[in-house]
Design a protein around this motif. Structure first.
Motif, PDB file in Angstrom:
ATOM      1  N   PRO A  10       8.334  13.518  -8.456  1.00  0.00           N
ATOM      2  CA  PRO A  10       8.667  12.830  -9.712  1.00  0.00           C
ATOM      3  C   PRO A  10       8.070  11.430  -9.792  1.00  0.00           C
ATOM      4  N   VAL A  11       7.387  10.974  -8.760  1.00  0.00           N
ATOM      5  CA  VAL A  11       6.786   9.639  -8.769  1.00  0.00           C
ATOM      6  C   VAL A  11       5.279   9.783  -8.641  1.00  0.00           C
ATOM      7  N   GLY A  12       4.563   8.801  -9.166  1.00  0.00           N
ATOM      8  CA  GLY A  12       3.110   8.804  -9.029  1.00  0.00           C
ATOM      9  C   GLY A  12       2.711   8.490  -7.604  1.00  0.00           C
ATOM     10  N   MET A  13       1.661   9.181  -7.126  1.00  0.00           N
ATOM     11  CA  MET A  13       1.267   8.981  -5.744  1.00  0.00           C
ATOM     12  C   MET A  13      -0.227   9.256  -5.602  1.00  0.00           C
ATOM     13  N   PHE A  14      -0.885   8.398  -4.832  1.00  0.00           N
ATOM     14  CA  PHE A  14      -2.276   8.704  -4.475  1.00  0.00           C
ATOM     15  C   PHE A  14      -2.572   8.123  -3.111  1.00  0.00           C
ATOM     16  N   ILE A  15      -3.587   8.742  -2.492  1.00  0.00           N
ATOM     17  CA  ILE A  15      -4.086   8.279  -1.201  1.00  0.00           C
ATOM     18  C   ILE A  15      -5.523   7.840  -1.404  1.00  0.00           C
ATOM     19  N   ALA A  16      -5.842   6.634  -0.889  1.00  0.00           N
ATOM     20  CA  ALA A  16      -7.190   6.084  -1.070  1.00  0.00           C
ATOM     21  C   ALA A  16      -7.741   5.655   0.281  1.00  0.00           C
ATOM     22  N   ASN A  17      -9.011   6.075   0.504  1.00  0.00           N
ATOM     23  CA  ASN A  17      -9.690   5.698   1.739  1.00  0.00           C
ATOM     24  C   ASN A  17     -10.518   4.440   1.529  1.00  0.00           C
ATOM     25  N   ALA A  18     -10.609   3.635   2.570  1.00  0.00           N
ATOM     26  CA  ALA A  18     -11.382   2.401   2.490  1.00  0.00           C
ATOM     27  C   ALA A  18     -12.874   2.713   2.420  1.00  0.00           C
ATOM     28  N   VAL A  19     -13.595   1.921   1.631  1.00  0.00           N
ATOM     29  CA  VAL A  19     -15.054   2.007   1.551  1.00  0.00           C
ATOM     30  C   VAL A  19     -15.590   0.660   2.041  1.00  0.00           C
ATOM     31  N   ARG A  20     -16.479   0.736   3.061  1.00  0.00           N
ATOM     32  CA  ARG A  20     -16.984  -0.491   3.666  1.00  0.00           C
ATOM     33  C   ARG A  20     -18.505  -0.520   3.579  1.00  0.00           C
ATOM     34  N   ASP A  21     -19.065  -1.715   3.604  1.00  0.00           N
ATOM     35  CA  ASP A  21     -20.518  -1.851   3.596  1.00  0.00           C
ATOM     36  C   ASP A  21     -21.038  -1.788   5.030  1.00  0.00           C
ATOM     37  N   GLU A  22     -22.363  -2.015   5.186  1.00  0.00           N
ATOM     38  CA  GLU A  22     -22.977  -1.867   6.510  1.00  0.00           C
ATOM     39  C   GLU A  22     -22.460  -2.887   7.526  1.00  0.00           C
ATOM     40  N   THR A  23     -21.834  -3.967   7.029  1.00  0.00           N
ATOM     41  CA  THR A  23     -21.281  -4.974   7.951  1.00  0.00           C
ATOM     42  C   THR A  23     -19.813  -4.697   8.289  1.00  0.00           C
ATOM     43  N   ASP A 106      -4.653   4.304   9.145  1.00  0.00           N
ATOM     44  CA  ASP A 106      -5.780   3.855   9.969  1.00  0.00           C
ATOM     45  C   ASP A 106      -6.834   3.143   9.143  1.00  0.00           C
ATOM     46  N   ASP A 107      -7.393   3.823   8.166  1.00  0.00           N
ATOM     47  CA  ASP A 107      -8.378   3.201   7.271  1.00  0.00           C
ATOM     48  C   ASP A 107      -8.173   3.699   5.847  1.00  0.00           C
ATOM     49  N   SER A 108      -6.910   3.885   5.496  1.00  0.00           N
ATOM     50  CA  SER A 108      -6.558   4.351   4.160  1.00  0.00           C
ATOM     51  C   SER A 108      -5.170   3.829   3.809  1.00  0.00           C
ATOM     52  N   VAL A 109      -4.778   4.016   2.552  1.00  0.00           N
ATOM     53  CA  VAL A 109      -3.452   3.572   2.092  1.00  0.00           C
ATOM     54  C   VAL A 109      -2.828   4.678   1.264  1.00  0.00           C
ATOM     55  N   THR A 110      -1.506   4.720   1.273  1.00  0.00           N
ATOM     56  CA  THR A 110      -0.751   5.577   0.364  1.00  0.00           C
ATOM     57  C   THR A 110      -0.059   4.672  -0.640  1.00  0.00           C
ATOM     58  N   VAL A 111      -0.223   5.000  -1.913  1.00  0.00           N
ATOM     59  CA  VAL A 111       0.364   4.193  -2.990  1.00  0.00           C
ATOM     60  C   VAL A 111       1.354   5.069  -3.746  1.00  0.00           C
ATOM     61  N   ILE A 112       2.614   4.634  -3.792  1.00  0.00           N
ATOM     62  CA  ILE A 112       3.667   5.341  -4.526  1.00  0.00           C
ATOM     63  C   ILE A 112       4.078   4.470  -5.703  1.00  0.00           C
ATOM     64  N   ILE A 113       4.062   5.100  -6.904  1.00  0.00           N
ATOM     65  CA  ILE A 113       4.359   4.359  -8.132  1.00  0.00           C
ATOM     66  C   ILE A 113       5.568   5.007  -8.803  1.00  0.00           C
ATOM     67  N   VAL A 114       6.654   4.220  -8.952  1.00  0.00           N
ATOM     68  CA  VAL A 114       7.878   4.715  -9.585  1.00  0.00           C
ATOM     69  C   VAL A 114       8.020   4.051 -10.952  1.00  0.00           C
ATOM     70  N   ASP A 115       8.196   4.848 -11.981  1.00  0.00           N
ATOM     71  CA  ASP A 115       8.385   4.337 -13.338  1.00  0.00           C
ATOM     72  C   ASP A 115       9.816   3.805 -13.479  1.00  0.00           C
ATOM     73  N   ILE A 116       9.944   2.503 -13.643  1.00  0.00           N
ATOM     74  CA  ILE A 116      11.275   1.878 -13.782  1.00  0.00           C
ATOM     75  C   ILE A 116      11.436   1.255 -15.170  1.00  0.00           C
ATOM     76  N   THR A 117      10.663   1.768 -16.129  1.00  0.00           N
ATOM     77  CA  THR A 117      10.708   1.204 -17.482  1.00  0.00           C
ATOM     78  C   THR A 117      12.106   1.293 -18.066  1.00  0.00           C
ATOM     79  N   ASP A 118      12.755   2.454 -17.933  1.00  0.00           N
ATOM     80  CA  ASP A 118      14.101   2.612 -18.489  1.00  0.00           C
ATOM     81  C   ASP A 118      15.083   1.635 -17.849  1.00  0.00           C
ATOM     82  N   ILE A 119      14.950   1.462 -16.519  1.00  0.00           N
ATOM     83  CA  ILE A 119      15.842   0.524 -15.826  1.00  0.00           C
ATOM     84  C   ILE A 119      15.630  -0.896 -16.335  1.00  0.00           C
TER      85      ILE A 119
END
Length: 505
Positions: A10-23, A106-119
């Motif tokens: 029931p909540v928004g969720m995505f997993i995103a991996n880090a993107v790095r340059d050659e350095t 390790d080299d990624s994040v999990t983002v959980i988004i809960v809609d609290i507009t009604d609250i």
């Protein structure tokens, strides 16, 4: 199974991996997994197409340090989860409130988004209701008015619309608060164009500066009323106004002015009486004294001893009456004359008094000791009368066959060492006083008469023993009060007396 659980959440969720340059520098994030709820939040129709795409492609500008990229990057670098609330408008221009939790891996994040507009909307509604209840408790009328502009002249304000009002503001109009919202100010207050209040509203909008002023008018019941009005900018096109009915205060001020006028006239009458007492009443006494002198000087050989005694008694009574009138005149002037406050050296002032009493001091062989006294602010003439009466009494009420010894000392007295019946008010004000003590070795008095001795015409001894009119100490008390102070006395019969004069330090 993981995909199904992700999409059923029931909540928004995505997993995103880090993107790095050659350095190795983190420059972007790539969506690895996104659930369906993200579509409702972002307004994107097909969230499955997000997977594999860069965050900077999906949300242009997100890599700016002030946007989401920078916050997610900070979480990954610090290796600490973070939860925060934010307001967000999606691609369909839908506005909402969300609670976002970012968790690093390790080299990624999990983002959980809960809609609290009604609250949030519920909280805002509750806050608004609390504010309304608070405003309704205030003893002032509160209006929020929005400017109405001329369509042909956008800068010209032609009216105001009531956007909000508290209960006291709606009450005089006999309609509910909900009904008054939306009214034009010109409908509720048709006289504002003529009395200048409309122009004040306009000035507040144009200048974005508050105004406070008083306004009076005659109400429908014929009673003149006064209002204290404050106008302040609510935003660039609205004004919040508060109105307090100050009629009772103004009526009290008017009554006070009337009483002051009556008191002023009474004082003028008293001054007129004092003038009559000092001139017209003294004239007959002077004739009585003059005729007595003539009788004794020109007709003494024709008057027997009893007659001469009667004439002398008549002259003595006339002299006492003359002194009494002069003392009454002095006392009345203390109550009506304007006090001139200037720095006064008490040592110089008492030296002048001692010079005036020099003959009595020498005749009684009195010893007067005066320590170094402070300089105070006051009226020289009144203070001289005070100390002349106190020192004069110390010389008058002396023991038979004993030379008077008089000492004049001082100390600085604070709230903690004031006399008992004035210490409470002294502690409230925190005021300090100079305590001037005049002490003698005279006949003294019983302290049960302490209050009586400061009253007009009150005497503890007969005129045959000690001359006087019984007004001297009343004058001392009036002088002390005129200077914002007071006077107290302590004594025992046969042990002398001490008079303490308290004057503001």
């Amino acid at each position: 199974m993981l995909r199904r659980l992700l999409n059923d959440s029931p909540v928004g969720m995505f997993i995103a991996n880090a993107v790095r340059d050659e350095t190795g520098q983190l420059i972007d994030f790539r969506y690895a997994a996104v659930n369906y709820k993200i579509a409702d939040i972002t307004g994107l129709t097909d969230v499955r197409q997000l997977e594999g795409r860069l965050m900077s492609e999906v949300l242009p500008g997100s890599v700016h340090p002030s946007n989401s990229f920078n916050r997610i990057k900070e979480v990954l670098e610090r290796r600490e989860s973070v939860t925060f609330e934010t307001q967000y408008t999606n691609q369909l221009s839908q506005n909402g409130w969300y609670r976002i939790t970012i968790t690093p891996h390790d080299d990624s994040v999990t983002v959980i988004i809960v809609d609290i507009t009604d609250i949030k909307q519920t909280e805002q509604q509750q806050q608004a209701e609390r504010l309304v209840r608070l405003l309704d408790c205030l003893p002032i009328a509160v209006f929020v008015s929005e400017a109405v502009y001329d369509y042909s002249k956008p800068e010209q304000i032609i009216d105001f619309v009531i956007r909000d009002v508290n209960m006291l503001g709606a009450q005089p109009h006999g309609i509910l608060r909900e009904q008054i919202v939306g009214y034009r100010a010109s409908e509720l207050f048709p006289n504002d164009r003529r009395n200048g209040i409309f122009e004040r509203y306009v000035a507040v909008i144009h200048n974005q500066q508050a105004q406070t002023f008083e306004f009076d008018y005659v109400a429908a019941d014929g009673v003149r009323r006064w209002l204290d009005i404050r106008l302040a900018p609510f935003d660039t096109s609205s004004v919040v106004s508060t109105t307090l009915d100050i009629t009772p205060i103004k009526q009290a001020q008017v009554s006070l002015e009337v009483m002051n006028d009556e008191l002023r006239r009474s004082n003028e009458n008293l001054q007129q009486f004092a003038y009559v007492a000092s001139h017209d009443l003294q004239e007959p006494l002077r004739k009585v004294q003059s005729f007595g002198d003539l009788l004794l000087s020109q007709y003494a050989d024709q008057i027997d001893a009893d007659g001469i005694d009667l004439v002398q008694r008549m002259q003595s009574a006339a002299n006492r009456m003359s002194v009494l009138i002069k003392d009454l005149l002095t006392y009345s002037r203390l109550a009506t004359q304007q006090e001139t406050s200037e720095p006064q050296s008490l040592n110089k002032l008492i030296t002048t008094v001692l010079d005036d009493l020099d003959l009595v001091i020498r005749e009684s062989s009195a010893a007067v000791y005066v320590e170094e006294l402070p300089t105070i602010t006051g009226d020289a003439g009144q203070l001289r009368q005070l100390f002349q009466n106190l020192i004069g009494n110390a010389l008058k009420f002396r023991k038979p066959n004993q030379s008077p010894v008089i000492s004049i000392t001082h100390r600085r007295s604070g709230p903690d060492n004031l006399p008992m019946h004035v210490s409470l008010s002294g502690k409230k004000t925190g005021r300090f006083y100079w305590e001037i003590c005049v002490t003698d070795n005279g006949i003294g008095f019983d302290e049960k008469y302490t209050d009586r001795i400061f009253q007009v015409f009150q005497r503890l001894h007969s005129k045959s023993h000690y001359a006087g009119t019984g007004i001297g100490l009343a004058i001392c008390q009036k002088v002390a009060e005129n200077h914002g102070g007071f006077i107290r006395a302590s004594s025992k019969p046969g042990e002398g007396a001490t008079f303490r004069v308290f004057l503001p330090a």
